[in-house]
Design a protein around this motif. Structure first.
Motif, PDB file in Angstrom:
ATOM      1  N   LYS A 209       0.820  -1.206   0.000  1.00 16.34           N
ATOM      2  CA  LYS A 209       0.000   0.000   0.000  1.00 16.34           C
ATOM      3  C   LYS A 209       0.854   1.256   0.000  1.00 16.34           C
ATOM      4  O   LYS A 209       0.590   2.194  -0.747  1.00 16.34           O
ATOM      5  CB  LYS A 209      -0.929  -0.008   1.226  1.00 16.34           C
ATOM      6  CG  LYS A 209      -1.845   1.203   1.309  1.00 16.34           C
ATOM      7  CD  LYS A 209      -2.741   1.116   2.535  1.00 16.34           C
ATOM      8  CE  LYS A 209      -3.632   2.351   2.632  1.00 16.34           C
ATOM      9  NZ  LYS A 209      -4.526   2.270   3.841  1.00 16.34           N
TER      10      LYS A 209
ATOM     11  N   ARG B 105       2.651   1.765  -3.278  1.00 12.66           N
ATOM     12  CA  ARG B 105       1.720   2.248  -4.281  1.00 12.66           C
ATOM     13  C   ARG B 105       1.501   3.746  -4.139  1.00 12.66           C
ATOM     14  O   ARG B 105       1.402   4.474  -5.136  1.00 12.66           O
ATOM     15  CB  ARG B 105       0.386   1.498  -4.162  1.00 12.66           C
ATOM     16  CG  ARG B 105      -0.653   1.905  -5.212  1.00 12.66           C
ATOM     17  CD  ARG B 105      -0.147   1.664  -6.610  1.00 12.66           C
ATOM     18  NE  ARG B 105      -1.112   2.085  -7.625  1.00 12.66           N
ATOM     19  CZ  ARG B 105      -0.782   2.402  -8.865  1.00 12.66           C
ATOM     20  NH1 ARG B 105       0.487   2.367  -9.256  1.00 12.66           N
ATOM     21  NH2 ARG B 105      -1.709   2.768  -9.730  1.00 12.66           N
ATOM     22  N   ARG B 106       1.443   4.230  -2.922  1.00 14.99           N
ATOM     23  CA  ARG B 106       1.300   5.673  -2.693  1.00 14.99           C
ATOM     24  C   ARG B 106       2.517   6.412  -3.236  1.00 14.99           C
ATOM     25  O   ARG B 106       2.391   7.500  -3.822  1.00 14.99           O
ATOM     26  CB  ARG B 106       1.114   5.955  -1.198  1.00 14.99           C
ATOM     27  CG  ARG B 106      -0.203   5.445  -0.636  1.00 14.99           C
ATOM     28  CD  ARG B 106      -0.250   5.601   0.878  1.00 14.99           C
ATOM     29  NE  ARG B 106      -0.274   7.001   1.273  1.00 14.99           N
ATOM     30  CZ  ARG B 106      -1.378   7.695   1.511  1.00 14.99           C
ATOM     31  NH1 ARG B 106      -2.556   7.103   1.380  1.00 14.99           N
ATOM     32  NH2 ARG B 106      -1.328   8.944   1.871  1.00 14.99           N
TER      33      ARG B 106
END
Length: 239
Positions: free
Chosen positions: A145, A148-149
């Motif tokens: 996560k 991905r940011r």
């Protein structure tokens, strides 16, 4: 009908690659960064400047080698000026040593943090700043996560990101590539005394839409040069 669908898929693939920093070369030109044969492993044979690169380090020696290689890449990225943010843990990087790679200390903003939570936040915010050329951070852990940011941030800002991880367990990430760098003994300078050129073994463990493999690089006269033994030990297409 099938041909039309194929054209649509190919066009979408090209657009996605451009969003991720894989700019197709102009016809008749090779817009390469200067990593020699290693650069051919990336899509369109071009280093993805607008992506996040993960460098995994099993020990302090690999962390130092990774830092040296990244500094060499920074010199290529900032040869016409620019600023980099380097987020470290214990101020291990000796700023004046950057000059050996052609990077002036004033081109790098150093930030010292001890907690991954703080480093992750600062890294993401820095990657959003389009006025920067690159951002480097040292981390222990990073999940999918968060990676991905990071990747979404650079796709908007067009900044290059590097994550140096002292990680034991590796999980999936959204990074453009996963590297592992090891130092190698310097080569003999034709019998002359003194230290030879800096050398690394560079393994690309994962490359999105590219090829994995192993290469040797040397730093000579302000640029990367292929090592004497430059064999690809593994090459496969990664989806």
């Amino acid at each position: 009908m099938a041909l039309a669908k194929k054209d649509i898929v190919e066009r979408l693939q090209k657009e996605i690659l451009q969003w991720e920093g894989y700019k197709p070369p102009v016809a008749g030109q090779r817009d390469q960064l200067g990593l020699g044969p290693l650069e051919n492993a990336f899509p369109n044979r071009v280093f993805p400047q607008h992506g996040v690169h993960e460098l995994v380090c099993a020990n302090a020696e690999q962390a130092a080698a990774s830092g040296g290689l990244v500094t060499g890449i920074l010199s290529m990225l900032m040869q016409n000026g620019g600023v980099c943010v380097w987020i470290g843990r214990a101020r291990r990087l000796f700023a004046p040593a950057l000059a050996a790679f052609g990077v002036a200390p004033h081109q790098v903003i150093f930030i010292s943090l001890h907690k991954d939570k703080d480093t992750l936040w600062v890294m993401e915010e820095a990657l959003k700043c389009s006025g920067l050329t690159a951002v480097v951070c040292e981390l222990r852990e990073m999940d999918f996560k968060q990676s991905r940011r990071f990747q979404l941030a650079v796709e908007n800002s067009r900044v290059t990101g590097f994550v140096l991880r002292n990680a034991g367990k590796l999980a999936s990430t959204a990074c453009a590539a996963r590297w592992q760098v090891k130092s190698l003994p310097s080569t003999d300078l034709n019998g002359l005394p003194g230290l030879g050129f800096l050398r690394w073994q560079v393994d690309l463990l994962k490359v999105r839409n590219g090829h994995t493999g192993s290469w040797q690089l040397e730093w000579q006269d302000g640029r990367f040069m292929p090592g004497e033994e430059n064999l690809i030990v593994e090459e496969r297409q990664v989806g």
